[in-house]
Design a protein around this motif. Structure first.
Motif, short mmCIF file in Angstrom:
data_model
loop_
_atom_site.label_atom_id
_atom_site.label_comp_id
_atom_site.label_asym_id
_atom_site.label_seq_id
_atom_site.Cartn_x
_atom_site.Cartn_y
_atom_site.Cartn_z
N THR A 50 5.58 4.95 1.51
CA THR A 50 6.65 4.30 0.75
C THR A 50 7.91 4.17 1.58
N MET A 51 8.22 5.18 2.39
CA MET A 51 9.46 5.16 3.17
C MET A 51 9.33 4.38 4.48
N LYS A 52 8.17 3.86 4.78
CA LYS A 52 8.04 2.95 5.93
C LYS A 52 8.47 1.55 5.48
N LEU A 53 9.76 1.43 5.24
CA LEU A 53 10.29 0.22 4.63
C LEU A 53 10.07 -1.03 5.47
N TRP A 54 9.94 -0.86 6.78
CA TRP A 54 9.78 -2.01 7.66
C TRP A 54 8.40 -2.67 7.53
N PRO B 64 0.81 -1.22 0.00
CA PRO B 64 0.00 0.00 0.00
C PRO B 64 0.85 1.27 0.00
N GLY B 65 0.37 2.26 -0.74
CA GLY B 65 1.01 3.57 -0.75
C GLY B 65 2.19 3.69 -1.68
N ASN B 66 2.52 2.62 -2.42
CA ASN B 66 3.72 2.65 -3.25
C ASN B 66 3.47 3.04 -4.70
#
Length: 353
Positions: free
Chosen positions: A136-140, A124-126
């Motif tokens: 996108t930057m919540k890589l975890w 989601p969000g990518n």
């Protein structure tokens, strides 16, 4: 930037409608496709998961991953699954124009033809109209999406009797490659992630968008960034141009216990700095590393339609999405990549113990 976001929104509309019925395609007659939902406890929503699988005759022909720029890949919607049990590959896509599961149909379909079930969540969000720099930057969260997809596949009534539950691997491209490394046991360094976009030295395209979106990585809640995302059910990981690799705690690579295969696209000096995998391959105890010298980072996209380079320039996309490394066509590069990936997963998941 507003123009680019409008283009991404249009791409999402196309990707969301790719299960529309098309004319039959002989090449895909033995590959089925289904959509399932995988509930994400952390996100609080269902993840959309596309699954390709070896199929018997039947179903309706569909074209997956087609957009104004890229050609689609055929498969058979709702076809009966073939008899037998198959290894499972969990596939993770990148962000941006290839930021959805069906954009990787070009590699998922031939894997299914070779006897694998391939399951890919859309993170989601990518991508698309709801694309978010923050998400996108919540890589975890990405490796957690892969774990939830595996949980869902293990319980899905259509697939559960056809999976070899002890033969599971993960494949990731670009940001999906860093996702594969995280689920294998690499840990994000929260400080490195916070400073990732302080300059454009590492990833000017991504970081330019992050800043234009008003996102300050230093101000994000990174409490969970450095957590352990390892899923011990996964026995093998393969990452193609994994990015960003420079946000990981380097010492964590030495603690990865499963075999890992790393591939870079391009010649030394032309591989994006943030995707350089040669050093981390040396740090992982059981890793192999190779390159495809006449490819580029964009070679992991589907084949471009005629006129796509001119259209991308007109739409101010900014990235040379149809350019490879010179020499061979994208189709030829894809043939090598498909052979490389199929061989790697066959060795890892099909070889007799």
């Amino acid at each position: 930037m507003k123009f680019l976001m409008n283009v991404l929104a249009m791409l999402w509309t196309v990707a969301s409608s790719t299960l529309a019925v098309q004319q039959p395609a002989v090449a895909s007659d033995n590959v089925g496709v289904r959509q399932i939902a995988a509930f994400s406890r952390e996100r609080g929503i269902d993840l959309d998961v596309t699954v390709w699988y070896p199929a018997s005759s039947g179903g309706k022909s569909v074209m997956l991953g087609e957009s104004m720029f890229f050609v689609g890949t055929p498969a058979m919607l709702g076809a009966p699954i073939s008899d037998g049990k198959f290894p499972l590959i969990l596939l993770s896509h990148g962000a941006g124009l290839a930021g959805n599961a069906q954009a990787l149909s070009w590699i998922a379909m031939p894997l299914a033809k070779q006897g694998f079930v391939v399951a890919a969540p859309t993170h989601p969000g990518n991508t698309g109209a709801n694309r978010s720099a923050t998400e996108t930057m919540k890589l975890w969260l990405r490796p957690a999406d892969i774990t939830e997809t595996l949980n869902a596949m293990d319980k899905d009534s259509f697939f559960e009797e056809h999976l070899e539950h002890d033969k599971v691997g993960t494949l990731g491209l670009s940001m999906g490659g860093s996702t594969a490394l995280a689920i294998a046991g690499a840990r994000i360094d929260a400080k490195r992630l916070a400073g990732y976009c302080d300059t454009d030295a590492l990833n000017p395209s991504l970081c330019g968008w992050v800043r234009q979106s008003g996102v300050d990585l230093h101000a994000m809640d990174l409490t969970s960034a450095g957590r352990d995302n390892e899923d011990t059910r996964i026995r093998f990981a393969m990452a193609i141009d994994p990015a960003p690799v420079d946000v990981f705690e380097f010492n964590s690579f030495s603690r990865i216990s499963i075999p890992v295969e790393l591939v870079n696209l391009g010649q030394p000096g032309k591989i994006p700095l943030t995707a350089q995998a040669a050093k981390i391959a040396k740090a992982i105890p059981n890793a192999t590393y190779s390159t495809i010298g006449d490819a580029s980072h964009y070679s992991m996209f589907a084949e471009c339609k005629p006129g796509a380079p001119e259209l991308a320039e007109a739409e101010k996309i900014g990235d040379p999405i149809c350019m490879d490394g010179g020499g061979r066509t994208r189709r030829e590069i894809h043939t090598e990549l498909i052979d490389m990936v199929t061989s790697a997963f066959s060795r890892a998941l099909k070889a007799s113990p």
